[in-house]
Structure formats: structure tokens, C-alpha cells
Enzyme design. Structure first.
Site, short mmCIF file in Angstrom:
data_model
loop_
_atom_site.label_atom_id
_atom_site.label_comp_id
_atom_site.label_asym_id
_atom_site.label_seq_id
_atom_site.Cartn_x
_atom_site.Cartn_y
_atom_site.Cartn_z
N ASN A 151 96.11 -0.24 36.72
CA ASN A 151 97.20 0.94 36.55
C ASN A 151 97.58 1.45 37.61
OD1 ASN A 151 94.53 1.73 37.59
ND2 ASN A 151 94.64 3.71 36.33
N GLY A 227 87.75 0.67 39.18
CA GLY A 227 87.99 -0.11 37.73
C GLY A 227 87.03 0.51 36.77
N SER A 228 86.59 -0.21 35.74
CA SER A 228 85.66 0.32 34.76
C SER A 228 84.57 0.64 35.20
CB SER A 228 85.89 -0.51 33.59
OG SER A 228 85.38 -1.79 33.83
N GLU A 247 85.16 3.54 42.48
CA GLU A 247 85.84 4.51 41.99
C GLU A 247 86.15 4.14 40.31
OE1 GLU A 247 87.28 7.18 43.34
OE2 GLU A 247 86.57 6.57 45.39
N LEU A 248 85.35 4.82 39.48
CA LEU A 248 85.45 4.45 38.07
C LEU A 248 86.26 5.67 37.15
CD1 LEU A 248 81.99 3.57 38.40
CD2 LEU A 248 83.67 2.02 38.69
N CYS A 281 93.10 7.29 35.72
CA CYS A 281 91.42 7.65 35.65
C CYS A 281 91.38 9.08 35.47
CB CYS A 281 90.90 6.92 36.75
SG CYS A 281 91.86 7.42 38.31
N GLU A 375 85.79 7.00 27.57
CA GLU A 375 87.07 7.37 28.35
C GLU A 375 88.05 6.37 27.41
OE1 GLU A 375 87.61 4.65 31.75
OE2 GLU A 375 88.88 6.08 32.66
P1 NAP Z 1 88.40 -3.31 35.09
O1 NAP Z 1 88.77 -4.15 33.81
O2 NAP Z 1 87.15 -2.95 35.40
O3 NAP Z 1 89.03 -4.26 36.14
C1 NAP Z 1 89.00 -3.99 37.36
C2 NAP Z 1 88.88 -5.08 38.28
O4 NAP Z 1 87.91 -5.64 38.28
C3 NAP Z 1 90.19 -6.13 37.95
O5 NAP Z 1 90.51 -6.91 39.15
C4 NAP Z 1 89.04 -7.26 37.32
O6 NAP Z 1 89.48 -8.52 37.21
C5 NAP Z 1 87.90 -6.96 38.12
N1 NAP Z 1 86.62 -7.58 37.31
C6 NAP Z 1 86.40 -7.67 35.88
N2 NAP Z 1 84.92 -8.03 35.82
C7 NAP Z 1 84.41 -8.21 36.90
C8 NAP Z 1 83.17 -8.85 37.52
N3 NAP Z 1 82.27 -9.05 36.71
N4 NAP Z 1 82.98 -8.99 38.89
C9 NAP Z 1 83.97 -8.64 39.82
N5 NAP Z 1 85.28 -8.05 39.48
C10 NAP Z 1 85.58 -7.94 38.14
O7 NAP Z 1 89.41 -2.12 34.82
P2 NAP Z 1 90.79 -2.02 34.53
O8 NAP Z 1 90.96 -2.23 32.96
O9 NAP Z 1 91.71 -2.93 35.46
O10 NAP Z 1 91.17 -0.63 34.96
C11 NAP Z 1 91.00 0.61 34.02
C12 NAP Z 1 89.58 1.26 34.80
O11 NAP Z 1 89.74 1.58 35.85
C13 NAP Z 1 89.48 2.48 34.04
O12 NAP Z 1 87.93 2.58 33.62
C14 NAP Z 1 89.99 3.58 34.98
O13 NAP Z 1 89.26 4.82 35.07
C15 NAP Z 1 89.59 3.01 36.32
N6 NAP Z 1 90.27 3.73 37.33
C16 NAP Z 1 89.56 4.67 38.19
C17 NAP Z 1 90.16 4.89 39.42
C18 NAP Z 1 89.56 5.96 40.32
O14 NAP Z 1 90.08 6.07 41.41
N7 NAP Z 1 88.24 6.64 40.07
C19 NAP Z 1 91.44 4.82 39.49
C20 NAP Z 1 92.13 3.83 38.55
C21 NAP Z 1 91.52 3.31 37.62
P3 NAP Z 1 90.30 -8.88 35.80
O15 NAP Z 1 91.45 -8.19 35.94
O16 NAP Z 1 90.70 -10.38 36.39
O17 NAP Z 1 89.43 -8.91 34.74
#
Ligand code: NAP
Length: 473
Positions: A151, A227-228, A247-248, A281, A375
Site C-alpha cells: 500500500n 503487513g497483515s 507493523e500490522l 493501515c 480490518e
Molecule cells: P500481507 O499480505 O501481509 O503482505 C505483506 C508482505 O508479506 C508481502 O511482501 C507478502 O508477500 C509477504 N508475505 C506473505 N506471506 C508471507 C510469509 N508466509 N512469510 C513471509 N512473508 C510473507 O499484507 P498486504 O496485503 O501487502 O498489506 C496490507 C496489510 O498491511 C494491512 O493489514 C495493513 O494494515 C498492513 N499495513 C500496516 C502498516 C503499519 O505501519 N502498521 C502500514 C501499511 C500496511 P506477497 O505479496 O508475495 O504475498
């Protein structure tokens, strides 16, 4: 266009590629290298080799490299914004704002690189400690694996790569599969800025397939993940003794107290709820409005929402564009319909066209609905009412998440009570919870994560504190 993996300061061909498509019109943008286990291991080896050079590089040189990267981004601002717009479907206005923030993040990282320091320790405060001069220093951790979401493909990479380089670490970066182009662009800028080969490596491929290699390799000292919550929990449980920052996500809430002037705050709240399709997020998901203002607030909120223009992210006047996947559009529709079937009222939106989900306003949503307690990560907001201030605080805290919360009030006592009682990483008084500048400490409690970003705070996470004690007598 084919994009290979960036390992050891050069592009290396992988065994296979995956298609990268524009989320808005599904056009093919590029074929992106898919790293296999050997590729990930060579990226780790390259980072490991570069580690000694990075640890010995003087602070002013690390700072100059970071400043050069900020300079390249300034020069190529429009090109970078367009890259974000096409791979993430982020409207140009928001994409430009992200590039501007990325410039700030690398600039702050350059500042921090120059002031990493320890402190003297009064050893003689304890009996037996006298006759000693002691101080601490901060040393780089070594190799850091950074895993980033889709994002904010440039600025969230900057929040990891910036402090890691500032502190003298080397990095293996695994960006989200949907947004690899921004990450490769940054690697090229670092290369041109003179970063030693191997100090920053970028590998792409499905996180669920290659992530484990990063989690298990002992040469990696820290995983910094954004990420998530699901993936974050998996990483925490499978990283052994590595340092981990997470950072979730969240379902951020805002309180609007009685007596607040709505004309000035509503456009800002609408922006906090729907900017980048709610895929932020700290996007506003739950709004609690005092009963005396409720109906006026909802009417004004809906009329402001109606002004948003949906369309192609590359058009200048687009406010809302496609969600990251068609699957997310379907999930959002299911969650909204489910809430409406359970008694929520739909005041605006609720439908989709192609990849675009309309900005959606629900009122009187039960707290047990997914659009409230999970979320939603979509352009969906709900507005509920409260009468007693304490009740509003309880409603905000009734969440498994706790990233940031906002409150608009004219009452200083309520503001201070909220500051104390809200269970979040950051309380924004007379501001939306979506507010962030890049040097402030940022991170969550509960399922929103652990550890803090904001360059100075990330540098603390990315360094090891070492004590040095001289016996002087
Ligand atoms: P995501 O699906 O969790 O993916 C994040 C990253 O993790 C991607 O690079 C993904 O790779 C990788 N990943 C997936 N499965 C993994 C595993 N088993 N082991 C290691 N890495 C793995 O999140 P997203 O959909 O990209 O982003 C949205 C989420 O991020 C939301 O929940 C949002 O709230 C959160 N977020 C938090 C913040 C904060 O600062 N708190 C800021 C921005 C976003 P692939 O893409 O190849 O699957």
C-alpha cells in the site's frame, strides 16, 4: 519488460517470472522475477558479505548515500509517482504525496545516520561500581530482512531501508508481489548513490513460498515486517531468536465530541476514510459521533463523500481508484452486505464497478460486524453514536487492534482523558487517526504489532547496544 532479481549490486536472471498487472485495467505491466530458495540464499550471502563494509563505513558516508537517494527521488518525482500509480492503482495525487514523504524519510534517515550515539553510565551509583568509566555505543545488527506491503510501496520500503542503512546494516528486501517496480527503482537509486554491492538486495516472489528462507537463515539478525496481522503472527512464531518488529493492521477509530465545528473537520475525515481506497493501515474505519451532532454529521459526511471522483489512477482529478485485487472487491461487498443484513443502514455506496468499490458509508453498525471488528482495508466507514464520553472511549478500545486513534473535542479535560485511556500506539487530538509524519514514533499495541518505526526509533531497533567499561583505579 522483464525485471530480474537485484542481488550483489546487479540484476540476476531467475529461473522463472510472474506477471505483474495494473490493478485498475489489468494490463500487463511487466514480468517479475520469481526467486527460488537458491536465489534467496544468494541474496542473503551477498548481504552477509557486504555487512563488514557497511559496518565500517563512516556515518557521514552513509548519510551522503541517503541524501543522494533523496535527491534522485526529487529529480524523478513524477516518474516515481506514475510507477506507484500503475502498480498499486494509487491516484496520482496520493502517489505524488507518497514520493514527497519518501524523500522526507530518506532525508531523516541521513540526519539520523549522523547522530547515532550512546551515553555515559554512572557505574559508581552502585556499591562496587566506583573507579570505572563506562559508556554505551550502538552497533549495527548485521543483515536485516525487510518484508513490505503493497500500500505504500516506496515510503514503507524507505522506513526499513533508510534506518537500516543509516545504522550500517545490510538488507535483503522482499517487497509485496503487487508492487515490485518501486522497490527495484529504489535499489537502482542506491546503486547510483554509491551503496556498496550487496548492501541492498531485492528479491521478489510469493512471500508464502520464499518467506521461510528468510525466517530460518541464521545470518539474518532481524526481520522488519509491515503487513497483515496474519502474516505478522506467522513471522513472529517462526523467527526463532531473531529480533522482530511488526507493523500490522488496525480498524482505526475517531471520536467527534459535542460542540465540534463540523464544516472544517468533515472534509478531512472523509479524506482519512477514503484516501487510497481505504487501503491504509490507519484509515478511519469507525467514527463515533456525539448524539447531538449525529444526524447533521452523517448528512454532511455523505454529501462530502459524493464529491469524490472515481476512475483511472493516472487521471489528475481521480480521488478513488481500483482496490488492489478483484478478490478484495468481492470480500468488501460480502462484508458490507452482511452488516446490512444484520441491521446496519447503508447511507451511501455499497456497490462496485470493475475494480472500484464505491466509497461506502454505513451507520449504526453492530460492533460484532466484520466491517467494524476486523480490518476492512477498503473504502468503507461506519458512523455510530454515543452520549457519554466514557462510552466513546470504551467503544474505541473495544478492538483487538490499537494503532492510532483520533479525537476532535473542545474540552481539554476530555482530550487529556482520551490521551491517557485510549489503548493505541498514538493518540491524535483534534486530528484524524490517519495523520502521520515520518519522523514521529509509529507503531501499534495489541494485534497492531510490536516495535516502533519513525527513523530514530527504527534505528534503535536496528542496532545493538554495547556497554564498554574501563577500570580506571
Ligand atoms: P500481507 O499480505 O501481509 O503482505 C505483506 C508482505 O508479506 C508481502 O511482501 C507478502 O508477500 C509477504 N508475505 C506473505 N506471506 C508471507 C510469509 N508466509 N512469510 C513471509 N512473508 C510473507 O499484507 P498486504 O496485503 O501487502 O498489506 C496490507 C496489510 O498491511 C494491512 O493489514 C495493513 O494494515 C498492513 N499495513 C500496516 C502498516 C503499519 O505501519 N502498521 C502500514 C501499511 C500496511 P506477497 O505479496 O508475495 O504475498
Amino acid at each position: 519488460m522483464k525485471k530480474d532479481l537485484w542481488i550483489g549490486g546487479e540484476y540476476r536472471k531467475p529461473a522463472s517470472y510472474m506477471e505483474l498487472r495494473n490493478p485498475y485495467n489489468l494490463e500487463l505491466l511487466a514480468e517479475i522475477g520469481t526467486a527460488d530458495v537458491e536465489d534467496v540464499q544468494s541474496a542473503i550471502s551477498a548481504a552477509h558479505q557486504a555487512q563488514t563494509i557497511m559496518a565500517e563505513m563512516p556515518a557521514f558516508e552513509r548519510a551522503e548515500i541517503l541524501e543522494k537517494v533523496a535527491g534522485s527521488l526529487k529529480q524523478d518525482r513524477e516518474e516515481c509517482a506514475r510507477l506507484i500509480a500503475i502498480e498499486a492503482a494509487k491516484p496520482l495525487k496520493a502517489a505524488r504525496a507518497e514520493v514527497d514523504r519518501t524523500i522526507m524519510t530518506y532525508t531523516f534517515a541521513a540526519h539520523e545516520a549522523r547522530r547515532i550515539h550512546g551515553e555515559t553510565v554512572p557505574m559508581d551509583a552502585a556499591p562496587g561500581g566506583q573507579g570505572r568509566l563506562a559508556f554505551t555505543i550502538r552497533e549495527p545488527l548485521g543483515v536485516i530482512a525487510a518484508i513490505t506491503p503493497f500500500n505504500f510501496p516506496m515510503n514503507l520500503v524507505a522506513h526499513k531501508v533508510g534506518p537500516a542503512i543509516a545504522a550500517g546494516n545490510s538488507i535483503v528486501l522482499k517487497p509485496a508481489s503487487q508492487t515490485p517496480l518501486s522497490a527495484y527503482k529504489i535499489a537502482e537509486y542506491f546503486h547510483s548513490a554509491g551503496l556498496p554491492a550487496g548492501a541492498l538486495n531485492v528479491i521478489t516472489g510469493s512471500g508464502s513460498k520464499i518467506g521461510d528462507v528468510l525466517l530460518k537463515d541464521e545470518r539474518i539478525k532481524m526481520i522488519t515486517f509491515t503487513g497483515s496481522p496474519e502474516v505478522g503472527t506467522y513471522i513472529r512464531e517462526n523467527s526463532g531468536l531473531k529480533r522482530v518488529t511488526l507493523e500490522l493492521g488496525s480498524n482505526s477509530a475517531l471520536i467527534v465530541d459535542d460542540g465540534v465545528g463540523l464544516d472544517t473537520v468533515i472534509p478531512r475525515i472523509v479524506n482519512g476514510a477514503f484516501a487510497y481506497q481505504g487501503q491504509v493501515c490507519i484509515s478511519i474505519q469507525r467514527i463515533f459521533v456525539h448524539a447531538n451532532l449525529f444526524e447533521t454529521f452523517v448528512d454532511q459526511f455523505v454529501s462530502e463523500t459524493q464529491k469524490l471522483k472515481a476512475g483511472n489512477p493516472l487521471e489528475e482529478d481521480t480521488d478513488i481508484s481500483a482496490m488492489i485485487t478483484r478478490g478484495d472487491v468481492e470480500r468488501t461487498k460480502e462484508w458490507v452486505d452482511e452488516a446490512v443484513n444484520h441491521g446496519a443502514q447503508l447511507r451511501f455506496g455499497g456497490n462496485s464497478e470493475g475494480g472500484i468499490f464505491q466509497p461506502t458509508v454505513l451507520v449504526n453498525v453492530p460492533a460484532s460486524e466484520k466491517v467494524s471488528c476486523e480490518e476492512v482495508f477498503a473504502p468503507v466507514v461506519h458512523i455510530n453514536t454515543f452520549t457519554e464520553f466514557e462510552e466513546a472511549i470504551t467503544l474505541v478500545n473495544d478492538s483487538k487492534f490499537g494503532l492510532q486513534a483520533g479525537i476532535f473535542t473542545n474540552d481539554i479535560h476530555k482530550a487529556l482523558r482520551a490521551a491517557k485511556k485510549l489503548e493505541v500506539g498514538g493518540v491524535m487530538i483534534n486530528e484524524i487517526p490517519t495523520f502521520r509524519v515520518d519522523q514521529m514514533p509509529y507503531g501499534g499495541v495489541k494485534m497492531s504489532g510490536m516495535g516502533r518505526e519513525g527513523i530514530k526509533y527504527a534505528v534503535e531497533e536496528m542496532t545493538e547496544l554495547k556497554l564498554i567499561s574501563f577500570k580506571t583505579e
